[in-house]
Structures are given as structure tokens and as C-alpha cells.
Write an enzyme that holds these catalytic residues in place. Sequence first.
Site, PDB file in Angstrom:
ATOM      1  N   LYS A 118      -1.104   7.973 -48.879  1.00  0.00           N
ATOM      2  CA  LYS A 118      -1.895   9.130 -49.340  1.00  0.00           C
ATOM      3  C   LYS A 118      -2.092   9.035 -50.859  1.00  0.00           C
ATOM      4  CE  LYS A 118       0.048  11.663 -45.525  1.00  0.00           C
ATOM      5  NZ  LYS A 118       0.594  12.876 -44.969  1.00  0.00           N
ATOM      6  N   ASN A 155       1.053   5.163 -44.611  1.00  0.00           N
ATOM      7  CA  ASN A 155      -0.058   5.832 -45.297  1.00  0.00           C
ATOM      8  C   ASN A 155       0.484   6.496 -46.552  1.00  0.00           C
ATOM      9  OD1 ASN A 155      -2.213   7.401 -46.080  1.00  0.00           O
ATOM     10  ND2 ASN A 155      -2.125   8.797 -44.330  1.00  0.00           N
ATOM     11  N   HIS A 214      -8.231  11.254 -40.444  1.00  0.00           N
ATOM     12  CA  HIS A 214      -6.895  11.783 -40.746  1.00  0.00           C
ATOM     13  C   HIS A 214      -7.001  13.292 -40.996  1.00  0.00           C
ATOM     14  CE1 HIS A 214      -3.158  12.618 -42.890  1.00  0.00           C
ATOM     15  NE2 HIS A 214      -2.673  11.590 -42.235  1.00  0.00           N
ATOM     16  N   GLY A 273       4.044  16.068 -42.480  1.00  0.00           N
ATOM     17  CA  GLY A 273       4.625  16.520 -43.745  1.00  0.00           C
ATOM     18  C   GLY A 273       5.484  17.756 -43.638  1.00  0.00           C
ATOM     19  N   GLU A 295      -1.370  12.576 -34.113  1.00  0.00           N
ATOM     20  CA  GLU A 295      -0.659  13.222 -35.215  1.00  0.00           C
ATOM     21  C   GLU A 295      -0.885  14.731 -35.139  1.00  0.00           C
ATOM     22  OE1 GLU A 295       0.057  10.478 -38.765  1.00  0.00           O
ATOM     23  OE2 GLU A 295      -1.987  11.194 -38.964  1.00  0.00           O
ATOM     24  N   SER A 332       6.062  13.421 -39.497  1.00  0.00           N
ATOM     25  CA  SER A 332       7.487  13.559 -39.833  1.00  0.00           C
ATOM     26  C   SER A 332       8.374  12.512 -39.148  1.00  0.00           C
ATOM     27  CB  SER A 332       7.976  14.984 -39.539  1.00  0.00           C
ATOM     28  OG  SER A 332       7.279  15.909 -40.361  1.00  0.00           O
TER      29      SER A 332
HETATM   30  P1  PGA Z   1       4.344  12.357 -42.633  1.00  0.00           P
HETATM   31  O1  PGA Z   1       2.769  12.043 -42.662  1.00  0.00           O
HETATM   32  O2  PGA Z   1       5.028  11.168 -42.046  1.00  0.00           O
HETATM   33  O3  PGA Z   1       4.710  12.614 -44.058  1.00  0.00           O
HETATM   34  O4  PGA Z   1       4.505  13.572 -41.757  1.00  0.00           O
HETATM   35  C1  PGA Z   1       2.156  11.409 -41.577  1.00  0.00           C
HETATM   36  C2  PGA Z   1       0.681  11.211 -41.841  1.00  0.00           C
HETATM   37  O5  PGA Z   1       0.052  12.040 -42.506  1.00  0.00           O
HETATM   38  O6  PGA Z   1       0.096  10.210 -41.389  1.00  0.00           O
END
Ligand code: PGA
Length: 222
Positions: free
Chosen positions: A9, A7, A74, A148, A142, A185
Site C-alpha cells: 500500500k 501489498n 482492491h 487492517g 478480502e 489481517s
Molecule cells: P491487511 O491488508 O493484511 O493489513 O489486513 C490486506 C489487504 O489490504 O490486502
Amino acid sequence: MKYLFANWKMSLSAEESVALAKEALGFKIPEDVELALFPSASAFSAVRDVVNGKLPLGAQDGYLDGATYALVGHSDRRATGDTDEAVAGKMKKAIEAGVIPVLCVGETKAERDAGKRDARIREQVVSALTGARVQKVFIAYEPVWAIGSGQNDIPGDTASAIAVIDAALKEAAPDASAVFLYGGSVNPQNVASYTHLPALGGVLVGKAGTSIATLRGTMEAM
Ligand code: PGA
């Protein structure tokens, strides 16, 4: 099959998205791995044109032409106002459009600290999928606090969350076939601790999916 969903984003420009998609086309993807890219809506058509059906694509929020998958619910969208009800509406639209929905669920830090993890994720699954005419669905667990943050969930905790999600899905949509993912993460160093969980079909990555080295590293370590 193990799924690696990236993803992107809003992390990459259209140009950067196209460049990374071209690199991904050159990856030696193991036969038991499916890599799917989720570009931003503004980069989607450019990525679709270069990928040209050679890798599956996903939309970050509901349906886009050419998408195989669509994220629904999400936490970024929930944070900007998508209620459980709105998520259920987007779920129905994605199903009607013929894309495979990737429902994202997860508790906040406050909910976890209050002992409400299981209740919250159960509620998110039940509200999104009850009455939905869904045949195949992905559900990504998640935890909001893990996204993040660099602080990934303990895999044993992930396994117990997936059991809660599975039970909720059987209640809400007993005939649907489901694949469960973990997100939050994930990186090349920790990905195997999730993909080795028997109940998990793969991972949804944010940051790790946005550079060539970490995307490939995550794929190779699955
Ligand atoms: P991340 O994001 O791997 O940067 O923690 C995961 C997500 O938002 O799907």
C-alpha cells in the site's frame, strides 16, 4: 505452489521499500512458495531495479512496467470510488497489458450483517470477468471488515466464500484458470489456517508484509 503476495500500500517510503526488498531477496524461500511484492507506484521502479527479476512484482492498481501481477479492485480503490464498472475496465486493461490480474472482492460489514455476502462477491466476480479474455486470474477474497482490522475471517467461512467465487468464475469466464487467495489481517500466527484450506492457493497480506520479521514469519508458517 503457495502464493504470498505482499501489498505494501502506501505504508513504506521508496527507501524503506528498497530496504525490505533487499531483505526479501536474502530470504530462504521454500520451493513451494512464491513471494511477490506489491510496492507503491512511487516506489515501484526503485524496487524493480534492486529486485532485478529475482522476485515477481505486482502493481497495486492496474499495469506498471515490470509487473508480473496487478491488483484490480482492491477495497482501498473501491472505497475511493472505483465502481464495479470501473473495476471491469481496469481488468480489461490489465489483461491487454499482459499482466496477471489479481481481482480483489469482498463484502462490507453491513453487507455481511444483512446476509448479502454471497450475492455481493458473486456480483463482483461476474461484473469484473464476464467477457474478459482472461486465461489466468488470481481472485483474492478480502472481506472489507477484515482488512487492517486485526479481525481475520473464520477459515470455514473463507472456504464457503471461495466456493461462491469459484461458481461465479465458472459462470463468467469458464475457460480461465484461477488461483484463490485470502486477505484480511493475515499474520504469522493465522496464515496456516488459510493455506491449509484445499481450495486456497495462498494469501494476500497488507500489514504483515511490511516488516522483515512478519513477512518472513508469514512465509515460514505457510
Ligand atoms: P491487511 O491488508 O493484511 O493489513 O489486513 C490486506 C489487504 O489490504 O490486502
